[in-house]
Design an enzyme around this catalytic site. Structure first.
Site, PDB file in Angstrom:
ATOM      1  N   ASP A   1       0.811  -1.209   0.000  1.00  0.00           N
ATOM      2  CA  ASP A   1       0.000   0.000   0.000  1.00  0.00           C
ATOM      3  C   ASP A   1       0.852   1.269   0.000  1.00  0.00           C
ATOM      4  O   ASP A   1       0.625   2.173  -0.806  1.00  0.00           O
ATOM      5  CB  ASP A   1      -0.921  -0.026   1.226  1.00  0.00           C
ATOM      6  CG  ASP A   1      -1.749   1.233   1.343  1.00  0.00           C
ATOM      7  OD1 ASP A   1      -2.910   1.228   0.911  1.00  0.00           O
ATOM      8  OD2 ASP A   1      -1.234   2.241   1.892  1.00  0.00           O
TER       9      ASP A   1
ATOM     10  N   THR B   1      -5.190   2.483  -0.042  1.00  0.00           N
ATOM     11  CA  THR B   1      -5.188   1.779  -1.322  1.00  0.00           C
ATOM     12  C   THR B   1      -5.618   0.332  -1.150  1.00  0.00           C
ATOM     13  O   THR B   1      -6.365  -0.215  -1.974  1.00  0.00           O
ATOM     14  CB  THR B   1      -3.799   1.848  -1.964  1.00  0.00           C
ATOM     15  OG1 THR B   1      -3.367   3.212  -2.024  1.00  0.00           O
ATOM     16  CG2 THR B   1      -3.816   1.284  -3.371  1.00  0.00           C
ATOM     17  N   ASP B   2      -5.165  -0.311  -0.073  1.00  0.00           N
ATOM     18  CA  ASP B   2      -5.614  -1.673   0.217  1.00  0.00           C
ATOM     19  C   ASP B   2      -7.125  -1.716   0.432  1.00  0.00           C
ATOM     20  O   ASP B   2      -7.822  -2.602  -0.092  1.00  0.00           O
ATOM     21  CB  ASP B   2      -4.926  -2.206   1.476  1.00  0.00           C
ATOM     22  CG  ASP B   2      -3.545  -2.775   1.193  1.00  0.00           C
ATOM     23  OD1 ASP B   2      -3.258  -3.103   0.035  1.00  0.00           O
ATOM     24  OD2 ASP B   2      -2.752  -2.900   2.148  1.00  0.00           O
ATOM     25  N   ILE B   3      -7.635  -0.787   1.227  1.00  0.00           N
ATOM     26  CA  ILE B   3      -9.066  -0.767   1.521  1.00  0.00           C
ATOM     27  C   ILE B   3      -9.882  -0.569   0.246  1.00  0.00           C
ATOM     28  O   ILE B   3     -10.859  -1.282  -0.019  1.00  0.00           O
ATOM     29  CB  ILE B   3      -9.392   0.346   2.532  1.00  0.00           C
ATOM     30  CG1 ILE B   3      -8.693   0.096   3.875  1.00  0.00           C
ATOM     31  CG2 ILE B   3     -10.898   0.481   2.723  1.00  0.00           C
ATOM     32  CD1 ILE B   3      -9.157  -1.132   4.596  1.00  0.00           C
TER      33      ILE B   3
ATOM     34  N   GLY C   1      -9.907  -3.622  -1.867  1.00  0.00           N
ATOM     35  CA  GLY C   1     -10.845  -4.603  -1.342  1.00  0.00           C
ATOM     36  C   GLY C   1     -12.277  -4.292  -1.731  1.00  0.00           C
ATOM     37  O   GLY C   1     -13.060  -5.184  -2.069  1.00  0.00           O
TER      38      GLY C   1
END
Length: 407
Positions: A147, A179-181, A184
């Site tokens: 991220d 960015t990860d969230i 997802g």
């Protein structure tokens, strides 16, 4: 109540955050999510502490708070996928699943016969979602993606932080792995779209999601500003590139946010601040002019906002329908009456801690709302249940696999 996805099974081979965030979203909506983890260690985030979940006596457990944020409503099975017998178990689970989710490096699962082509052969209706840093092709495809790296590479940090030359100036990442969230969330949307298509076509499909792609897509108006002008926007701290005043301001006892979105709101603010003439000044009368004369206007506003406390400003401006608010700590957030009224904190039973506090799913569906069935599982907590109940292995077979180190 009914669950929207209670007919869906997700085989989750992902770990860390982007993949687990996606599968938790599906699990909250009722999907049966089987989380496949490495025996002995499991999801990396299990060890990403402190802080740790506290037990009923206030002592630390071995459960990292980080792991808790993305793993409720799942069942954990511990299988060594580097072993042939472990691979065979995962293929059998995939044959009985609707979705496979993974975030290994590009090509990483092919050596185990767990890539899309291999699993499609045993389940043609399978929706298979791969989450990587940079996608399945391109010069960066083989790189590991994190991220923080993608926030920098994907442009987010170029527009986040205070400008060079100001105190504290320099690029800044977001305070959460945004960015990860977002990846997802995009992954869960893509999976739901693929499942909807399968209802009509009877066919599964492959989904290729990259953190970099998502980060660039989520630059939103900043990307549009660049594409329209050819000029890279700079960092403005808490200010907005297209709206003024729309940022934090000092008060007598801290800070507040002004989020003024139109000229009428600006005029009402100026009147309340005792400077109605500011709204009539040609340099500030319209938003476009306020953006052009930002450097002249903002220091004048700061001289006004510092004269009252945050609470006084908010009370006065809210009564005039001028958008404003505090900058809360997380303690303030969870004590806020609106947050409490919306039920954004939930407490679930937990076998080690007694209970575990979690952030609620924000989706409010009238007929099929998210539900909270299972706390984040212990490593391999459901191995026997899944292998025995889902795959039909006997206790003796499970015992042999465990003794051989496959489980």
């Amino acid at each position: 109540m009914a669950s929207a996805l209670s007919h869906i099974r997700v085989l989750d081979l992902s770990r860390i955050l982007a993949g687990p965030w996606c599968s938790q979203m599906l699990a909250d909506l009722g999907a049966d999510v089987i989380k496949v983890e490495r025996p002995g260690t499991g999801d990396d985030t299990r060890g990403w502490g402190p802080p740790w979940l506290k037990d009923e006596h206030g002592a630390d457990t071995d459960v990292a708070a980080y792991y808790l944020c993305a793993n409720r409503n799942k069942r954990s099975v511990a299988i060594d996928i580097t072993r042939a017998e472990g691979q065979a178990l995962v293929r059998r689970l995939a044959a009985q699943s609707d979705v496979v989710l993974e975030n290994f490096k590009v090509g990483g699962l092919a050596q185990y016969g767990l890539d899309y082509a291999s699993l499609k052969a045993v389940n043609p209706r399978l929706v298979y979602c791969s989450v990587t840093g940079f996608g399945q092709e391109g010069p960066y495809a083989s790189r590991a993606g994190y991220d923080f790296l993608v926030q920098g590479l994907g442009g987010l940090m170029s527009v986040t932080g205070r400008p060079d030359g100001e105190e504290g100036g320099g690029p800044m990442k977001a305070g959460v792995a945004l960015t990860d969230i977002l990846t997802g969330l995009y992954a869960s949307n893509a999976i739901l779209a693929a499942l909807a298509w399968r209802e009509h076509s009877g066919e599964g499909q492959y989904i290729d999601l990259a953190l970099l792609d998502v980060q660039v897509a989520c630059l939103a108006n900043q990307a549009a500003n660049y594409l329209a002008t050819g000029r890279s926007p700079g960092r403005l701290g808490n200010a907005h590139p297209n709206i003024v005043p729309y940022q934090d301001f000092p008060t007598a006892d801290g800070y507040m946010i002004l989020a003024i979105g139109n000229d009428g709101q600006f005029a009402r603010f100026c009147a309340e601040a005792g400077r109605p003439a500011l709204a009539d000044d040609p340099r500030f009368a319209t938003n476009a002019e306020r953006v052009r004369h930002r450097a002249t206007l903002i220091p004048q506003l700061k001289q006004l906002t510092v004269l009252r406390s945050t609470a006084d400003w908010i009370a006065a401006l809210e009564s005039l329908a001028v958008p404003c608010g505090p900058i809360n700590t997380l303690a303030d957030v969870f004590a806020d009456p609106q947050v409490q009224a919306r039920g954004l904190k939930v407490t679930m039973p937990h076998p080690v801690a007694g209970t575990v506090p979690l952030v609620a799913n924000p989706m409010k569906l009238s007929a099929t709302p998210p539900d909270y069935r299972l706390p984040p599982p212990a490593l391999g907590e459901h191995t026997d249940e899944i292998l025995g109940g889902t795959l039909g292995l006997t206790d003796a077979e499970i015992g042999r696999l465990r003794a051989a180190g496959v489980l």
